[in-house]
Design an enzyme around this catalytic site. Structure first.
Site, PDB file in Angstrom:
ATOM      1  CG  ASP A 438      -1.792   1.191   1.349  1.00  0.00           C
ATOM      2  OD1 ASP A 438      -2.659   1.343   0.473  1.00  0.00           O
ATOM      3  OD2 ASP A 438      -1.623   1.991   2.296  1.00  0.00           O
ATOM      4  CD  GLU A 491      -2.329   2.463  -3.461  1.00  0.00           C
ATOM      5  OE1 GLU A 491      -3.279   3.230  -3.641  1.00  0.00           O
ATOM      6  OE2 GLU A 491      -1.777   2.333  -2.361  1.00  0.00           O
TER       7      GLU A 491
END
Length: 758
Positions: A438, A491
Site C-alpha cells: 500500500d 500501489e
C-alpha cells in the site's frame, strides 16, 4: 562471613554429585560448619530487583556458583523474590530442601553445595497458605546467540521465531518465552492475567547491546492476555502491546497462543513454486472481509466465498489488510499488530483454514500490506520504549500528515528487519501468494504531501527517500528468493522509474505495479456522455503509450467506489440500461487490455450504491435479471480470459499487442489484437458510442473463420442482441495495412472478442 548450612535432617549437606556424604561415626561429633566469605549485593540493587526495575534480574535471582577459592565443592547461592512470605524454601531436584533467609525487600537467599540443579520454590504466608512454583529466574536464556547476532545486524529473516511470545518448554518445563526489542528501556516487565497485571515479579533480563529483553515464565500457556511494561529513560513506566504478537484481541492486549493448523495445500505450494504469476493469468477479486457478507468469520467465509469465486472464475482473491488494527473505519490500513491477523473474524488458525480452503479450490490469495506508516496509538508502536523507536524521530520524516500517522524509520536496521520479516511472515506462515504493498508513493518521496520547509532532504539534497527505497528492494528481493512463485505488487501512483525492474538493475524489484494512469484516464473517459467521447479519444488510448514501461495490473479498487466517488455503475452515463451496457463494455475492455486486472467486490454485479465498510453489499440487486446478467458476463470474461493465453501470456511484452485501429475517434471505436508466443490471436473491438456501427470493415492478420468468443451486447448479458451470430468470415482483401479483412456490426456500448479458428 556466612555458614554453609547442613541439610534439612541435620546431616552434612550433600556434595555436588547429589550423593549424601557418609554420616560420621556415632562417637564423633559432627564437624563444625564452615564460615566463608560470600559476595554481597548492594541494597539499592536488591530494592531495584524487588520492584522489578533492575535491568538484569537474573544476575541476582536464581542460582549462582560462588568461587570460594580452593574449596572442592563450589557453593551455590539461591536467591528468590517472595515479598510478604514468612518462609521460603528451595526444593532441589534431588529432594534436598534449602531454607532461604530474608535479606531485604522481599528478596530471600540460601546456600547449598549440590551444584546447579533444577528447583522449585515453596513459600508460606502469614495466613497459612503456601505456594509452590518454578522460579522464572532459574532458566537459561530462551533466545540464542545466533538470533541475537542476526537481530543486532538487522537481518533475521524469521524474526517472529525469536521475538514475541512463544508457548514452549524450557529445561523440560512448560511455559512461555517472552522476548522484545526495546533498546532505550531501563527495564522491561511482562504484565498480564498471569500476574494480575502487576509485573514486579516478572522483570525481563537485558540481553546486551542488541536491546533485546527476555524472560521465560513457567506455567503460562495459550490464551493468556499480556503486554510489556517498559521503564523509559525519563523514569516513566509505559505499557505496550507486543509488536511481534501473533495472536491478539481487539483491545490493546496481546495473547499467547499456538497454531494447531495442519496445512493441506502441499500440491498448491509445489505448483506455486514452479509457476510464474507475472506471465500467467491473474484476475483478482478484491474484498473487505467485514462488509462482503457481514457477520461471517474466516471459517464461515470459506464455503460461501469459494462457491462465489468458483462461479465467477477469478484466479485470485485479494483481502484488504487483515493485520490487527484498532479502528474498523481505517479498513485495516492503520495497523497496530503487524504479525497478528485481526481477531474480528476469528483466530489465526481460522484464517489459515480459509487460505487453505481457497488453495484447495485452486484460488490464489493476495493480501494488502502496509509498511509505509502506522497509527499513533500510545499502546502500540508509537514511542515504543518511551521515545521514538519504530518511527523516525524527526517529524519531518516521521509523521504522515495526510493520515495523521507515523512513518517508520526505514534506515534503522532493526526496524527494516521488522518489516522485511513481516512480509515473509505472511508469505511463509500463512501461505499467502502475494502482497499488494500500500501507498508506495508515500514511501518513495520525502516531500510527499508536504509543503516547502516541511520535509528533510536526503544526504544528496534530493527528495527521494533512500532508506525506504532500500527497504522495498530488500523486502522484494528476499520475498522472491525465499518464496518462488509469489508476487509482490506495488500501489504506486507516480512515474517513478523501474518499479518492476529487478533490484540487480537498480529497480524496486516489484513483480507488478498498479496502473493508476489507466484507471484514472479510462474512468474519466467512461463518465463522458457517449455523444462527446469522440472528443476525448486520446484518454482511452493513451495507456498504450506506456503500457510496457512496467509490468502492470489494472485496478478498479475500493478507492474508486468510496468517499463520494459513487459505485462503478453510478459513474456510467445514461439511463439504467445504458449504464449497464457501459459497464459491460468497460469491463470487457479492461479484461482485454494488456495487464492483469482487479475489480472490487460488488462491481461485478453493478452495485448501485457507494461502498461503505459499515454495511454489506447490495446483494438484493441480483434479483434483477439485468444485474444477474452482468454477473454472468464477468464469469464469461474470466472463463475466456483464463482459457486463452493470448489474453495474458505476453501482458508485459509489446509483441503481445497490436493496434488494428486506434484512431477511429469519430465512431468512438477501438480495435486491437492480443497474441501469445505460439501464434494464437484474438481480435478485440469495442464501440464506446451509443449507436450501432456497421457494416464496419476491420483489417485482420489472417483470412478465414473468426469465432465470436464474447459479445457484451448478447441478450444473455442484458444486451440488445446486436452482433455477428457466432462467427465471421475474413477474406483475403487487404485493409488498413492488413492482409485480410472482414465486415461486421459493432453493437452500441458493446465489445466483441474474436478468435481465429481457421
Amino acid at each position: 562471613m556466612t555458614t554453609i548450612p547442613p541439610s534439612a535432617d541435620g546431616a552434612a549437606a550433600p556434595k555436588r554429585s547429589g550423593r549424601r556424604a557418609a554420616a560420621p561415626p556415632a562417637a564423633e561429633a559432627a564437624p563444625a560448619p564452615r564460615e566463608l566469605p560470600l559476595p554481597s549485593v548492594d541494597d539499592w540493587v536488591l530494592d531495584a530487583v524487588s520492584e522489578g526495575r533492575y535491568h538484569d534480574p537474573h544476575q541476582i535471582l536464581g542460582q549462582h556458583l560462588v568461587d570460594l577459592g580452593g574449596v572442592s565443592d563450589p557453593l551455590v547461592v539461591v536467591r528468590a523474590r517472595r515479598p510478604l512470605a514468612e518462609q521460603v524454601t528451595a526444593v532441589l531436584a534431588n529432594g534436598a530442601r534449602v531454607e532461604l533467609a530474608h535479606v531485604r525487600s522481599g528478596i530471600w537467599q540460601g546456600f547449598h553445595v549440590d551444584g546447579i540443579l533444577d528447583y522449585t520454590l515453596d513459600a508460606r504466608y502469614g495466613d497459612g497458605s503456601t505456594w509452590n512454583a518454578d522460579d522464572p529466574y532459574r532458566f537459561a536464556p530462551s533466545i540464542g546467540e545466533l538470533d541475537l547476532h542476526l537481530i543486532g545486524e538487522g537481518r533475521h529473516e524469521r524474526l517472529w521465531d525469536a521475538l514475541g511470545a512463544h508457548v514452549t518448554e524450557q529445561q523440560g518445563v512448560a511455559g512461555t518465552a517472552f522476548a522484545v526489542w526495546a533498546p532505550h528501556a531501563r527495564a522491561v516487565r511482562v504484565i498480564g492475567d498471569l500476574n494480575s497485571w502487576d509485573g514486579t515479579a516478572h522483570a525481563m533480563r537485558n540481553m546486551g547491546a542488541t536491546g533485546v529483553w527476555e524472560l521465560f515464565i513457567p506455567g503460562v500457556g495459550p490464551g493468556e492476555l499480556y503486554r510489556f511494561e517498559i521503564l523509559a529513560q525519563d523514569g516513566r513506566w509505559v505499557r505496550r502491546s507486543d509488536p511481534m504478537a501473533r495472536f491478539t484481541e481487539r483491545s490493546p492486549a496481546s495473547v499467547t497462543g499456538v497454531s494447531d493448523h495442519h496445512w493441506n495445500d502441499a500440491d498448491w505450494m509445489e505448483r506455486r513454486a514452479a509457476s510464474d504469476p507475472h506471465n500467467g493469468p491473474m484476475s483478482v477479486y478484491e474484498l473487505h472481509v467485514g462488509s462482503w457478507r457481514p457477520g461471517l468469520g474466516y471459517r464461515d467465509l470459506a464455503d460461501q466465498l469459494i462457491e462465489y469465486i468458483g462461479e465467477l472464475g477469478y484466479t485470485h482473491v485479494e483481502f484488504m489488510p487483515l493485520a490487527e488494527h484498532p479502528f474498523g473505519g481505517s479498513w485495516g490500513y492503520q495497523v497496530t499488530g503487524y504479525y497478528a491477523p485481526t481477531s474480528r473474524f476469528g483466530s489465526s488458525d481460522d484464517l489459515k483454514y480459509l487460505i487453505d480452503r481457497l488453495h484447495g479450490a485452486g484460488i490464489g490469495v493476495l493480501m494488502d500490506w502496509v509498511p509505509g506508516h502506522f497509527p499513533k496509538d500510545e499502546w502500540a508502536l508509537a514511542n515504543f520504549d518511551g521515545q521514538p523507536l519504530y518511527e523516525h524521530p524527526d517529524p519531518r520524516r516521521g509523521e504522515q500528515p495526510d493520515w495523521g500517522t507515523l512513518v517508520f524509520d526505514f534506515g534503522q536496521p532493526q526496524v527494516k528487519n521488522f518489516l522485511v520479516a513481516n512480509a515473509l511472515y505472511w508469505l511463509e506462515e500463512f501461505h499467502v501468494d502475494g502482497l499488494r504493498v500500500d501507498a508506495v508513493a508515500s514511501m518513495l518521496y520525502l516531500d510527499y504531501s508536504r509543503k516547502e520547509g516541511e520535509w528533510l532532504p536526503n544526504v544528496h539534497g534530493g527528495r527521494e527517500n533512500l532508506e525506504a527505497i532500500s527497504l522495498l528492494q530488500e523486502a522484494n528481493a528476499t520475498a522472491y528468493r525465499r518464496n518462488p512463485g509469489i508476487v509482490m505488487i506495488a500501489e504506486e501512483s507516480t512515474s517513478w522509474p523501474g518499479v518492476t525492474a529487478p533490484t540487480s538493475e537498480g529497480g524496486l524489484g516489484f513483480g507488478l505495479k498498479w496502473n493508476m494512469g489507466w484507471m484514472h484516464d479510462s474512468l474519466e473517459y467512461m463518465q463522458y456522455d457517449p455523444l462527446y467521447r469522440s472528443h476525448h479519444h486520446g484518454e482511452i488510448t493513451f495507456s498504450m503509450v506506456y503500457a510496457f514501461s512496467e509490468n502492470f495490473l489494472l485496478p478498479i479498487s475500493h478507492d474508486e467506489v468510496v468517499h463520494g466517488k459513487g459505485s462503478l455503475l453510478a459513474k456510467m452515463p445514461g439511463d439504467h440500461w445504458q449504464q449497464l451496457a457501459n459497464m459491460r463494455a468497460y469491463l470487457a475492455f479492461m479484461w482485454a487490455h494488456p495487464g492483469k486486472q482487479l475489480l472490487f467486490m460488488g462491481q461485478e454485479f453493478g452495485q448501485p450504491s457507494e461502498w461503505s465498510e459499515e454495511r454489506g453489499l447490495d446483494w438484493w440487486i441480483l434479483d434483477q435479471p439485468s444485474h444477474r446478467a452482468l454477473l454472468g458476463l464477468v464469469a464469461r470474461l474470466n472463463a475466456v480470459y483464463t482459457e486463452h493465453p493470448a489474453l495474458w501470456a505476453l501482458d508485459h511484452d509489446p509483441a503481445g499487442f497490436e493496434w488494428l485501429d486506434a484512431g477511429d475517434a469519430q465512431n468512438s471505436v477501438l480495435s486491437f489484437l492480443r497474441s501469445d508466443d505460439e501464434g494464437n490471436v484474438i481480435a478485440a473491438l469495442v464501440n464506446f458510442s451509443g449507436a450501432t456501427v456497421g457494416p464496419y470493415r476491420v483489417g485482420l492478420p489472417r483470412a478465414g473463420r473468426w469465432e465470436e468468443l464474447l459479445n457484451t451486447d448478447a441478450v444473455e448479458y442484458g444486451g440488445s442482441g446486436v452482433g455477428n451470430y457466432g462467427s465471421i468470415e475474413a477474406t483475403a482483401a487487404p485493409w488498413a495495412g492488413r492482409p485480410a479483412s472482414a465486415e461486421l456490426t459493432l453493437p452500441p456500448l458493446g465489445m466483441i472478442w474474436l478468435k481465429h479458428v481457421g
